[in-house]
Design a protein around this motif. Structure first.
Motif, PDB file in Angstrom:
ATOM      1  N   GLN A 158       0.816  -1.207   0.000  1.00  0.00           N
ATOM      2  CA  GLN A 158       0.000   0.000   0.000  1.00  0.00           C
ATOM      3  C   GLN A 158       0.853   1.262   0.000  1.00  0.00           C
ATOM      4  O   GLN A 158       0.420   2.310  -0.504  1.00  0.00           O
ATOM      5  CB  GLN A 158      -0.909   0.024   1.229  1.00  0.00           C
ATOM      6  N   TYR A 159       2.040   1.162   0.601  1.00  0.00           N
ATOM      7  CA  TYR A 159       2.934   2.315   0.722  1.00  0.00           C
ATOM      8  C   TYR A 159       4.293   1.955   0.126  1.00  0.00           C
ATOM      9  O   TYR A 159       5.235   1.637   0.854  1.00  0.00           O
ATOM     10  CB  TYR A 159       3.097   2.718   2.193  1.00  0.00           C
ATOM     11  N   PRO A 160       4.411   1.965  -1.211  1.00  0.00           N
ATOM     12  CA  PRO A 160       5.702   1.622  -1.838  1.00  0.00           C
ATOM     13  C   PRO A 160       6.828   2.473  -1.261  1.00  0.00           C
ATOM     14  O   PRO A 160       6.665   3.673  -1.006  1.00  0.00           O
ATOM     15  CB  PRO A 160       5.461   1.941  -3.315  1.00  0.00           C
ATOM     16  N   ALA A 161       7.962   1.828  -1.030  1.00  0.00           N
ATOM     17  CA  ALA A 161       9.075   2.487  -0.348  1.00  0.00           C
ATOM     18  C   ALA A 161       9.585   3.690  -1.127  1.00  0.00           C
ATOM     19  O   ALA A 161       9.892   3.585  -2.318  1.00  0.00           O
ATOM     20  CB  ALA A 161      10.207   1.488  -0.125  1.00  0.00           C
ATOM     21  N   ARG A 162       9.633   4.815  -0.453  1.00  0.00           N
ATOM     22  CA  ARG A 162      10.273   6.025  -0.970  1.00  0.00           C
ATOM     23  C   ARG A 162      11.335   6.462   0.032  1.00  0.00           C
ATOM     24  O   ARG A 162      11.266   6.120   1.201  1.00  0.00           O
ATOM     25  CB  ARG A 162       9.246   7.147  -1.159  1.00  0.00           C
ATOM     26  N   MET A 163      12.293   7.221  -0.445  1.00  0.00           N
ATOM     27  CA  MET A 163      13.352   7.693   0.437  1.00  0.00           C
ATOM     28  C   MET A 163      12.763   8.598   1.516  1.00  0.00           C
ATOM     29  O   MET A 163      12.075   9.576   1.218  1.00  0.00           O
ATOM     30  CB  MET A 163      14.408   8.458  -0.360  1.00  0.00           C
ATOM     31  N   ILE A 164      13.017   8.238   2.769  1.00  0.00           N
ATOM     32  CA  ILE A 164      12.580   9.052   3.896  1.00  0.00           C
ATOM     33  C   ILE A 164      13.770   9.832   4.424  1.00  0.00           C
ATOM     34  O   ILE A 164      14.784   9.247   4.819  1.00  0.00           O
ATOM     35  CB  ILE A 164      11.974   8.179   5.014  1.00  0.00           C
ATOM     36  N   MET A 165      13.644  11.144   4.413  1.00  0.00           N
ATOM     37  CA  MET A 165      14.686  12.029   4.934  1.00  0.00           C
ATOM     38  C   MET A 165      14.104  12.845   6.082  1.00  0.00           C
ATOM     39  O   MET A 165      13.284  13.736   5.855  1.00  0.00           O
ATOM     40  CB  MET A 165      15.213  12.959   3.840  1.00  0.00           C
ATOM     41  N   PRO A 166      14.474  12.544   7.319  1.00  0.00           N
ATOM     42  CA  PRO A 166      13.964  13.334   8.442  1.00  0.00           C
ATOM     43  C   PRO A 166      14.359  14.803   8.319  1.00  0.00           C
ATOM     44  O   PRO A 166      15.366  15.145   7.690  1.00  0.00           O
ATOM     45  CB  PRO A 166      14.628  12.671   9.650  1.00  0.00           C
ATOM     46  N   PHE A 167      13.566  15.644   8.934  1.00  0.00           N
ATOM     47  CA  PHE A 167      13.841  17.077   8.918  1.00  0.00           C
ATOM     48  C   PHE A 167      13.429  17.671  10.256  1.00  0.00           C
ATOM     49  O   PHE A 167      12.657  17.072  11.009  1.00  0.00           O
ATOM     50  CB  PHE A 167      13.097  17.768   7.769  1.00  0.00           C
ATOM     51  N   ILE A 168      13.964  18.832  10.549  1.00  0.00           N
ATOM     52  CA  ILE A 168      13.670  19.525  11.806  1.00  0.00           C
ATOM     53  C   ILE A 168      12.647  20.620  11.540  1.00  0.00           C
ATOM     54  O   ILE A 168      12.795  21.415  10.606  1.00  0.00           O
ATOM     55  CB  ILE A 168      14.959  20.114  12.423  1.00  0.00           C
ATOM     56  N   GLU A 169      11.604  20.638  12.366  1.00  0.00           N
ATOM     57  CA  GLU A 169      10.525  21.610  12.192  1.00  0.00           C
ATOM     58  C   GLU A 169      10.033  22.039  13.570  1.00  0.00           C
ATOM     59  O   GLU A 169      10.015  21.239  14.512  1.00  0.00           O
ATOM     60  CB  GLU A 169       9.391  20.971  11.391  1.00  0.00           C
ATOM     61  N   GLU A 170       9.624  23.282  13.673  1.00  0.00           N
ATOM     62  CA  GLU A 170       9.170  23.802  14.964  1.00  0.00           C
ATOM     63  C   GLU A 170       7.666  23.624  15.111  1.00  0.00           C
ATOM     64  O   GLU A 170       6.893  23.885  14.181  1.00  0.00           O
ATOM     65  CB  GLU A 170       9.531  25.281  15.081  1.00  0.00           C
ATOM     66  N   HIS A 171       7.250  23.121  16.283  1.00  0.00           N
ATOM     67  CA  HIS A 171       5.834  22.990  16.622  1.00  0.00           C
ATOM     68  C   HIS A 171       5.637  23.526  18.036  1.00  0.00           C
ATOM     69  O   HIS A 171       6.350  23.118  18.957  1.00  0.00           O
ATOM     70  CB  HIS A 171       5.391  21.524  16.563  1.00  0.00           C
ATOM     71  N   ASP A 172       4.719  24.443  18.178  1.00  0.00           N
ATOM     72  CA  ASP A 172       4.433  25.044  19.485  1.00  0.00           C
ATOM     73  C   ASP A 172       5.693  25.585  20.145  1.00  0.00           C
ATOM     74  O   ASP A 172       5.904  25.453  21.358  1.00  0.00           O
ATOM     75  CB  ASP A 172       3.766  24.017  20.409  1.00  0.00           C
ATOM     76  N   GLY A 173       6.552  26.166  19.320  1.00  0.00           N
ATOM     77  CA  GLY A 173       7.757  26.800  19.840  1.00  0.00           C
ATOM     78  C   GLY A 173       8.885  25.848  20.186  1.00  0.00           C
ATOM     79  O   GLY A 173       9.900  26.266  20.756  1.00  0.00           O
ATOM     80  N   ARG A 174       8.732  24.557  19.860  1.00  0.00           N
ATOM     81  CA  ARG A 174       9.778  23.570  20.163  1.00  0.00           C
ATOM     82  C   ARG A 174      10.227  22.876  18.889  1.00  0.00           C
ATOM     83  O   ARG A 174       9.403  22.614  18.001  1.00  0.00           O
ATOM     84  CB  ARG A 174       9.256  22.522  21.148  1.00  0.00           C
TER      85      ARG A 174
END
Length: 279
Positions: A239-255
């Motif tokens: 159902q979810y063919p593998a794609r490259m996953i690249m983590p990233f940093i994002e701010e949520h609620d000031g953190r």
């Protein structure tokens, strides 16, 4: 897919294409190709399947002291073997499957992905030979082992975009261990402990501070905890063919949070930077 070694000349492989950060378009430093197998076995008392886990030595530079799935980096011999097989796969995918099979033999003594399961004594001898520097292709040729690369299902692929000392482009595969009496033993080199646990149990152990899970392993454990058997996981991967996953940093609620994209099959897609173990 029963993949026996052919006699054609090994093909040449082009150097890897430089990857760019999908969010910024900036070029990324080359990553080391790696592969790992998530090995399932049915729980003898029923319930969720157990997964084979490896606890790495605390002295290791990458993921020291963390619990991971068996696996490691690709080498030239993995490509050599893959190029000699009739498999119909992308060459890099096939080589990664060979690497995952080889590393699982080295790290656990378990033979996954062979057309016919090797005898326990033969696996033990091959494992000792690999630790002594033997070449996997030569061991397989001498033992008459052939491969069934279809026993491995591509599940996901992770590659951090951060410029860290160790950056791996890792393919994760699903596989099933049919027999419950397989003996697995730690290699006592890069790793210090082997154990079987359900995904939910591994997550609970991490929450209790009994084991350490790096960010990709924790996200994959949360995804694996959704499945009641190996077949469920394989169906989900379709159902979810593998794609490259690249983590990233994002701010949520000031953190700041370490995040992965939505819509790729993961029930949890972010974790506070303060608790995320990156490797």
């Amino acid at each position: 897919m029963n993949c026996s070694m052919a006699t054609s000349e090994p093909q040449q492989f082009d150097p890897p294409i430089q990857t760019v950060d999908p969010r910024t378009g900036a070029p990324l430093a080359p990553a080391t190709p790696a592969a790992t197998i998530i090995v399932f076995r049915d729980c003898p008392s029923g319930g969720a399947p157990e997964l084979l886990m490896v606890e790495r030595s605390s002295q290791m530079v990458f993921a020291g002291g963390a619990v991971v799935f068996p696996g490691g980096r690709l080498d030239a011999d993995d490509h050599l073997i893959a190029s000699s097989l009739d498999h119909g796969l992308d060459p890099d995918d096939a080589a990664a499957r060979i690497a995952a099979i080889r590393e699982t033999v080295e790290e656990t003594g378990l033979g996954i992905g062979f057309a016919t399961a090797p005898q326990r004594e033969a696996l033990a001898e091959a494992r000792a030979a690999l630790h002594a520097g033997a070449v996997f292709s030569e061991l397989c040729r001498d033992a008459g082992w052939t491969f069934d690369l279809s026993a491995l299902t591509l599940f996901t692929r992770w590659r951090p975009p951060f410029n860290e000392r160790r950056v791996f482009d890792t393919r994760f595969y699903l596989a099933r261990c049919d027999a419950h009496d397989h003996i697995v033993e730690v290699d006592a080199t890069e790793n210090r402990h082997l154990f079987w646990a359900t995904a939910a149990d591994a997550l609970a152990m991490a929450d209790e501070g009994k084991v350490k899970l790096i960010f990709p392993t924790r996200r994959n454990m949360e995804r694996l905890a959704q499945f009641g058997c190996h077949a469920d996981a394989v169906a989900h991967a379709a159902q979810y063919p593998a794609r490259m996953i690249m983590p990233f940093i994002e701010e949520h609620d000031g953190r700041p949070f370490l995040c992965i994209p939505e819509g790729m099959g993961y029930p949890v897609t972010r974790e506070p930077m303060g608790s995320a173990m990156r490797g």
